[in-house]
Design a protein around this motif. Structure first.
Motif, PDB file in Angstrom:
ATOM      1  N   ILE A  39     -36.237  37.248  -8.087  1.00 12.46           N
ATOM      2  CA  ILE A  39     -35.232  36.173  -8.042  1.00 12.46           C
ATOM      3  C   ILE A  39     -35.857  34.896  -7.476  1.00 12.46           C
ATOM      4  CG2 ILE A  39     -33.023  35.428  -7.047  1.00 12.46           C
ATOM      5  CD1 ILE A  39     -32.213  38.414  -6.997  1.00 12.46           C
ATOM      6  N   PHE A  40     -36.624  35.062  -6.400  1.00 12.23           N
ATOM      7  CA  PHE A  40     -37.249  33.905  -5.757  1.00 12.23           C
ATOM      8  C   PHE A  40     -38.205  33.192  -6.723  1.00 12.23           C
ATOM      9  CE2 PHE A  40     -40.471  32.219  -2.550  1.00 12.23           C
ATOM     10  CZ  PHE A  40     -39.721  31.094  -2.275  1.00 12.23           C
ATOM     11  N   GLU A  41     -38.885  33.982  -7.538  1.00 15.99           N
ATOM     12  CA  GLU A  41     -39.809  33.405  -8.519  1.00 15.99           C
ATOM     13  C   GLU A  41     -39.064  32.428  -9.434  1.00 15.99           C
ATOM     14  OE1 GLU A  41     -43.016  32.454  -8.888  1.00 15.99           O
ATOM     15  OE2 GLU A  41     -42.848  34.019  -7.345  1.00 15.99           O
ATOM     16  N   LYS A  42     -37.865  32.854  -9.873  1.00 19.55           N
ATOM     17  CA  LYS A  42     -37.052  31.995 -10.745  1.00 19.55           C
ATOM     18  C   LYS A  42     -36.454  30.817  -9.988  1.00 19.55           C
ATOM     19  CE  LYS A  42     -35.271  35.824 -13.371  1.00 19.55           C
ATOM     20  NZ  LYS A  42     -34.060  36.619 -13.450  1.00 19.55           N
ATOM     21  N   ALA A  43     -36.089  31.062  -8.749  1.00 16.94           N
ATOM     22  CA  ALA A  43     -35.306  30.077  -7.995  1.00 16.94           C
ATOM     23  C   ALA A  43     -36.170  29.040  -7.296  1.00 16.94           C
ATOM     24  CB  ALA A  43     -34.438  30.797  -6.958  1.00 16.94           C
ATOM     25  N   ARG A  44     -37.369  29.447  -6.936  1.00 15.39           N
ATOM     26  CA  ARG A  44     -38.237  28.662  -6.067  1.00 15.39           C
ATOM     27  C   ARG A  44     -38.236  27.166  -6.334  1.00 15.39           C
ATOM     28  NH1 ARG A  44     -43.174  31.108  -4.215  1.00 15.39           N
ATOM     29  NH2 ARG A  44     -43.716  29.745  -2.516  1.00 15.39           N
ATOM     30  N   ASN A  45     -38.494  26.783  -7.583  1.00 16.92           N
ATOM     31  CA  ASN A  45     -38.620  25.355  -7.907  1.00 16.92           C
ATOM     32  C   ASN A  45     -37.312  24.598  -7.840  1.00 16.92           C
ATOM     33  OD1 ASN A  45     -41.353  25.458  -8.224  1.00 16.92           O
ATOM     34  ND2 ASN A  45     -41.195  26.050 -10.381  1.00 16.92           N
ATOM     35  N   LYS A  46     -36.228  25.353  -7.708  1.00 16.73           N
ATOM     36  CA  LYS A  46     -34.934  24.689  -7.591  1.00 16.73           C
ATOM     37  C   LYS A  46     -34.563  24.446  -6.140  1.00 16.73           C
ATOM     38  CE  LYS A  46     -33.335  26.638 -11.912  1.00 16.73           C
ATOM     39  NZ  LYS A  46     -32.372  27.503 -12.568  1.00 16.73           N
ATOM     40  N   TYR A  47     -35.292  25.064  -5.229  1.00 16.83           N
ATOM     41  CA  TYR A  47     -35.005  24.885  -3.804  1.00 16.83           C
ATOM     42  C   TYR A  47     -35.726  23.663  -3.232  1.00 16.83           C
ATOM     43  CZ  TYR A  47     -33.496  29.876  -3.746  1.00 16.83           C
ATOM     44  OH  TYR A  47     -32.886  31.070  -3.972  1.00 16.83           O
ATOM     45  N   HIS A  48     -35.152  23.112  -2.170  1.00 15.33           N
ATOM     46  CA  HIS A  48     -35.830  22.081  -1.380  1.00 15.33           C
ATOM     47  C   HIS A  48     -37.048  22.729  -0.691  1.00 15.33           C
ATOM     48  CE1 HIS A  48     -36.410  19.590   2.284  1.00 15.33           C
ATOM     49  NE2 HIS A  48     -35.967  18.591   1.555  1.00 15.33           N
ATOM     50  N   PRO A  49     -38.125  21.948  -0.445  1.00 13.32           N
ATOM     51  CA  PRO A  49     -39.329  22.523   0.172  1.00 13.32           C
ATOM     52  C   PRO A  49     -39.046  23.354   1.441  1.00 13.32           C
ATOM     53  CG  PRO A  49     -39.737  20.228  -0.436  1.00 13.32           C
ATOM     54  CD  PRO A  49     -38.315  20.524  -0.796  1.00 13.32           C
ATOM     55  N   LEU A  50     -38.053  22.923   2.208  1.00 16.67           N
ATOM     56  CA  LEU A  50     -37.711  23.624   3.450  1.00 16.67           C
ATOM     57  C   LEU A  50     -37.202  25.040   3.159  1.00 16.67           C
ATOM     58  CD1 LEU A  50     -37.515  22.918   6.472  1.00 16.67           C
ATOM     59  CD2 LEU A  50     -35.162  22.216   6.071  1.00 16.67           C
ATOM     60  N   ALA A  51     -36.323  25.151   2.181  1.00 15.90           N
ATOM     61  CA  ALA A  51     -35.782  26.463   1.804  1.00 15.90           C
ATOM     62  C   ALA A  51     -36.871  27.303   1.143  1.00 15.90           C
ATOM     63  CB  ALA A  51     -34.590  26.289   0.870  1.00 15.90           C
ATOM     64  N   GLN A  52     -37.721  26.663   0.342  1.00 13.79           N
ATOM     65  CA  GLN A  52     -38.856  27.385  -0.256  1.00 13.79           C
ATOM     66  C   GLN A  52     -39.695  28.026   0.835  1.00 13.79           C
ATOM     67  OE1 GLN A  52     -41.368  25.161  -2.935  1.00 13.79           O
ATOM     68  NE2 GLN A  52     -39.646  24.279  -4.041  1.00 13.79           N
ATOM     69  N   HIS A  53     -39.923  27.262   1.883  1.00 10.14           N
ATOM     70  CA  HIS A  53     -40.758  27.755   2.974  1.00 10.14           C
ATOM     71  C   HIS A  53     -40.079  28.907   3.708  1.00 10.14           C
ATOM     72  CE1 HIS A  53     -42.595  27.538   7.095  1.00 10.14           C
ATOM     73  NE2 HIS A  53     -43.676  27.615   6.332  1.00 10.14           N
TER      74      HIS A  53
END
Ligand code: BES
Ligand code: ZN
Length: 614
Positions: free
Chosen positions: A593-607
């Protein structure tokens, strides 16, 4: 021998008195407290005003231009040290004239790099010409898929340095103005005086005449429209969201009026909210004059508007009187949660406010359980040296902070307490406070000589001790007693006749009181009875999806995935991803899920999520 001894004694006496004097000064001047999350040297030379001039490139994901910093060189310093993170510095000029020497320090995890600039004792300003990185930690260039471009920044806690070179600590305050150039069909908004219409040339000018800390520097760019709500309030949103937002936030003006009645004049003139994309990593951010908000609070029934009261309350606790360092974060959030609840009580009554407080208490219990009731992480005053303040946001500052203030209120009565808070805000307006400053003021104004009162409140246990002190006020919410009664009568599936009038908070209370482990049969029956999986209320979705994940209720899987790939609010992501990683199979799924979602998150949430899954 005797003489020697007395000489020694004399010297130690002198040393002792010097120490005492300097300690004393430390207590009265909060700027003396070292901010471990900034490289800067504001005690020697401080920024007083910033003029920002940036050109935004939506193709390259960069901002380019300059920041001119006016400075007060209090101690004839020969160097000013700024904070930066992933900035490329082209050149630096002094007083609009000569170029000066500068040096970037070694990169430090989450701190970035110091920027040390040569100045003279009579330098009045320096202008830093620079460009941001496409990976700037504060900035999200939102993926738009056929829609208009969108950008927003999130500077709190120590991310401002990734888009503006500055003294990036909450103990420093400066005024600012800005000129921002964006693509022609878009509108730029800042934590400043904003226009309500688009400019054909894409150039926007801003002014913030009140001194603010760097973490309150904010910019968003999008296809905004504006609608006024009340005398000094309104909403910005993309066209298809505007009417919904106006409906949801209809009570905003009443909130402002209630807040002023409680704790004194609103010092920022205008109060607007801008609705951001669902990837915004927070519920709300109290950027002065312009709260940034997640669309996930627009439930359609105004049930989640306490968040607006919260961000508004920060206009006093936080933006006006500011935590001096991130170790004092509870001063910002504890006061704000307390104040938020008072606004909610004014507008919607005590029964309503009590529900919110009760749920907050539940979050405090959970947090203390997670950290352990002897953990230093449960102290109000923190010691976050070598820790990233952006990864240390949890319920302690918010909820233990609130209940500490509630316990003072209970001990002295609401009338005296309100007078104190009023005076606290007005006497420290536009200043930063350490926890010690606050305790000193509390003592001077309220507690002095009253030993019995001091014992009753037990400041040490709250501020410097772990867990929940014994004098924590008891919470009670009569509207939750209905939920208790229904659950007692019918177990986990109450009859519809009992639940039909429940509000969102009663449902949240219900969901939080379900046993952790439920059979698939029970999950199915709950879902059939109440339709949780299809809920469009983000808070209910989050709580229900948690149960779905830990109980492996796969019926909801597609909905959870949709939620996690469209919403980037950290408060929802963290518990759901944590639920997944409890099992090995869950962890694999979470990573997919994270793989799909990652680029949609703000850098802070990605981290944050990235660290969790590692
Ligand atoms: N200022 C905070 C958000 C924040 C805290 C950002 C620390 C970065 C570091 C904001 O006021 C806040 O508390 N937001 C909460 C809302 C709430 C408690 C009603 C949120 O985002 O959920
Ligand atoms: Zn807050």
């Amino acid at each position: 021998m005797e003489n020697k001894m007395s000489a020694l004694q004399k010297t130690s006496l002198i040393i002792l008195s010097i120490l005492l004097i300097s300690c004393n000064q430390k207590q009265t001047k909060s700027t003396m407290k070292k901010d471990v999350h900034s490289f800067s040297n504001p005690e020697e030379v401080a920024i007083t005003h910033m003029s920002l001039n940036l050109d935004l490139d939506f193709a390259k994901h960069t901002m380019k231009g300059y920041a001119k910093l006016n400075i007060d060189n209090k101690s004839n310093a020969r160097k000013i040290i700024l904070d930066t993170r992933d900035l490329s510095i082209e050149k630096i000029r002094l007083d609009d004239k000569t170029e000066t020497k500068f040096e970037l320090g070694k990169f430090k995890e989450f701190m970035g790099q110091s920027l040390s600039v040569d100045i003279t004792s009579d330098t009045k300003s320096l202008t830093v010409y620079y460009q941001t990185s496409p990976n700037a930690a504060a900035v999200q260039w939102v993926e738009t898929e056929g829609k208009a471009d969108f950008l927003f920044t999130q500077s709190q806690a120590i991310l401002a340095r990734s888009w503006v070179p500055c003294q990036d600590g909450p103990g420093v305050k400066f005024t600012y103005d800005a000129t921002i150039k964006v693509p022609q069909n878009l509108m730029a908004l800042m934590s400043a005086e904003n226009d309500t219409v688009k400019h054909a040339d894409g150039v926007y000018h801003f002014k913030m005449n009140q001194p603010i800390s760097s973490y309150l520097l904010a910019l968003t760019v999008g296809d905004f429209e504006y609608k006024k709500i009340g005398r000094n309030s309104g909403v910005y949103a993309e066209p298809e969201m505007l009417e919904k937002a106006v409906y949801e936030f209809a009570d905003m003006q009443k909130m402002i009026d209630a807040a002023e009645k409680l704790y004194g004049a609103y010092r920022w003139e205008q109060y607007d909210v801008v609705v951001l994309p669902a990837s915004f990593p927070f519920g709300g951010m109290e950027n002065p004059r312009l709260t940034f908000a997640t669309p996930t609070i627009i439930a359609g029934d105004r049930s989640l508007v306490a968040l607006v009261a919260h961000e508004l309350a920060h206009s006093w606790s936080g933006n006006l009187v500011t935590n001096a360092t991130w170790d004092d974060f509870w001063l910002n959030e504890g006061f704000t949660v307390y104040f938020e609840n008072r606004i909610m009580e004014e507008l919607y009554g005590k029964e309503y406010a009590d529900m919110l407080e009760y749920l907050g208490y539940g979050e405090l219990l959970e947090q203390v359980k997670e950290f352990g009731d002897t953990s230093v992480k449960t102290h109000l005053l923190l010691d976050m040296k070598d820790e990233d303040p952006d990864e240390s946001v949890n319920a302690i500052a918010y909820e233990k902070g609130r209940f500490f203030l509630r316990s003072i209120e209970e001990a002295i009565g609401r009338k005296r307490w309100d007078e104190f808070v009023n005076k606290y805000f007005s006497q420290h307006a536009f200043q930063s406070m350490t926890t010690e400053d606050f305790l000193q003021y509390l003592n001077d104004e309220l507690l002095k000589d009253d030993e019995a009162l001091k014992q009753k409140i037990n400041i040490d246990a709250w501020v410097f001790g772990p867990g929940i002190p014994a004098n924590c006020p008891k919470v009670k919410a009569t509207l939750f007693e209905e939920v208790d009664a229904a659950m007692q009568a019918n177990g986990i599936i109450p009859t519809q006749s009992k639940t039909q009038n429940w509000n969102t908070h009663q449902w949240l209370y219900f969901l939080r009181n379900l046993p952790d482990s439920l059979s698939l049969e029970q999950m199915k029956n709950l879902d059939n009875a109440f339709g949780f999986t299809h809920s469009t209320n983000s808070e209910i979705q989050c709580d229900w999806y948690y149960h779905c994940i830990v109980n492996n209720y796969t019926v909801a899987q597609a909905f959870i995935e949709k939620f996690l790939t469209s919403v980037g609010r950290r408060k929802f992501l963290t518990p759901l991803y944590k639920a997944y990683i409890k099992t090995a199979e869950g962890k694999i799924l979470a990573k997919q899920i994270f793989e799909k979602a990652r680029n949609k998150y703000h850098p802070l949430a990605q981290h944050t999520v990235g660290e969790l899954l590692n």
